[in-house]
Write an enzyme that holds these catalytic residues in place. Structure first.
Site, PDB file in Angstrom:
ATOM      1  CG  ASN A  44      -0.440  -0.219   2.524  1.00 55.35           C
ATOM      2  OD1 ASN A  44       0.606  -0.850   2.680  1.00 55.35           O
ATOM      3  ND2 ASN A  44      -1.116   0.270   3.535  1.00 55.35           N
ATOM      4  CB  ILE A  45       1.597   3.649  -2.329  1.00 56.74           C
ATOM      5  CG1 ILE A  45       2.438   2.423  -2.728  1.00 56.74           C
ATOM      6  CG2 ILE A  45       2.402   4.936  -2.500  1.00 56.74           C
ATOM      7  CD1 ILE A  45       2.685   2.310  -4.229  1.00 56.74           C
ATOM      8  CD  GLU A  46      -1.253   4.891   4.547  1.00 60.00           C
ATOM      9  OE1 GLU A  46      -0.703   5.737   5.296  1.00 60.00           O
ATOM     10  OE2 GLU A  46      -1.977   3.958   4.955  1.00 60.00           O
ATOM     11  CB  CYS A  55      -5.298  -1.376  -1.531  1.00 60.60           C
ATOM     12  SG  CYS A  55      -6.578  -0.584  -0.564  1.00 60.60           S
ATOM     13  CD  GLU A  57      -5.451  -5.940  -0.972  1.00 60.97           C
ATOM     14  OE1 GLU A  57      -4.916  -4.803  -0.919  1.00 60.97           O
ATOM     15  OE2 GLU A  57      -6.152  -6.394  -0.052  1.00 60.97           O
ATOM     16  CB  CYS A  93     -10.803  -2.336   0.623  1.00 66.11           C
ATOM     17  SG  CYS A  93     -10.296  -1.663  -0.972  1.00 66.11           S
ATOM     18  CB  CYS A  96      -8.841  -4.390  -3.527  1.00 63.94           C
ATOM     19  SG  CYS A  96      -7.630  -3.071  -3.296  1.00 63.94           S
TER      20      CYS A  96
HETATM   21  N1  THU Z   1      -5.174  -1.440   2.805  1.00 65.90           N
HETATM   22  C1  THU Z   1      -4.640  -2.259   1.850  1.00 65.90           C
HETATM   23  O1  THU Z   1      -3.577  -1.970   1.281  1.00 65.90           O
HETATM   24  N2  THU Z   1      -5.302  -3.407   1.556  1.00 65.90           N
HETATM   25  C2  THU Z   1      -6.407  -3.863   2.212  1.00 65.90           C
HETATM   26  O2  THU Z   1      -6.880  -4.945   1.917  1.00 65.90           O
HETATM   27  C3  THU Z   1      -7.010  -3.052   3.277  1.00 65.90           C
HETATM   28  C4  THU Z   1      -6.427  -1.710   3.477  1.00 65.90           C
HETATM   29  C5  THU Z   1      -4.423  -0.221   3.179  1.00 65.90           C
HETATM   30  C6  THU Z   1      -5.003   1.097   2.751  1.00 65.90           C
HETATM   31  C7  THU Z   1      -4.380   2.032   3.762  1.00 65.90           C
HETATM   32  O3  THU Z   1      -3.082   2.389   3.324  1.00 65.90           O
HETATM   33  C8  THU Z   1      -4.229   1.176   5.022  1.00 65.90           C
HETATM   34  O4  THU Z   1      -4.310  -0.166   4.591  1.00 65.90           O
HETATM   35  C9  THU Z   1      -5.258   1.433   6.080  1.00 65.90           C
HETATM   36  O5  THU Z   1      -6.538   1.361   5.563  1.00 65.90           O
END
Ligand code: THU
Length: 140
Positions: A44-46, A55, A57, A93, A96
């Protein structure tokens, strides 16, 4: 399973190391297995503006599709807060699930792992029943 589940989970754990999560501190890794055997990983990259966050995935899926892949058999997902062991599995999520459905359909195997030994296996069809997908748009 006709593939190495532990190897796919390990690839997801390795990808998780690269997660960029200065805001949530929740680190996720994913490993997507192509039908022909190649694995694409993602984290994941925010964003400081939050909503563009990608996310793990979808990172893995977009990497794969952007390199010409279209057929996938499984994805492993691992996630937990930085520096902590996961007590719950991290399940894709809704966004995804929809994007994975585009290429994986109901049969995509989804491995939700806490460790190499502790995981549950489900399918995208179970996670996103009665999905709307390419079949709904296709011309007859
Ligand atoms: N996130 C994912 O990368 N995949 C998931 O299946 C659930 C959530 C990430 C998004 C965000 O960066 C962090 O988790 C918190 O929601």
């Amino acid at each position: 399973m006709d593939f190495d589940v532990a190897a796919l989970i390990q690839a997801a754990f390795s990808a998780r190391e690269y997660a960029y999560t200065p805001y949530s501190h929740f680190k996720v890794g994913a490993a997507l297995l192509c039908k022909h055997g190649k694995i694409y990983t993602g984290c994941n990259i925010e964003s400081a503006t939050y909503s563009p966050t990608n996310c793990a995935e979808r990172t893995a899926l977009f990497k794969a599709v952007s390199e010409g892949e279209r057929e996938f058999s499984a994805i492993a997902v691992v996630g937990s807060l930085e520096g902590q062991k996961n007590t719950l599995v991290t399940s894709p999520c809704g966004v995804c699930r929809q994007m994975l459905y585009e290429f994986g359909g109901d049969d995509l195997i989804v491995i939700l792992a806490k460790s190499l030994e502790d995981y549950q296996i489900t399918t995208l069809g179970e996670l996103l029943p009665l999905a709307f997908g390419p079949q709904n748009i296709a011309q007859s």
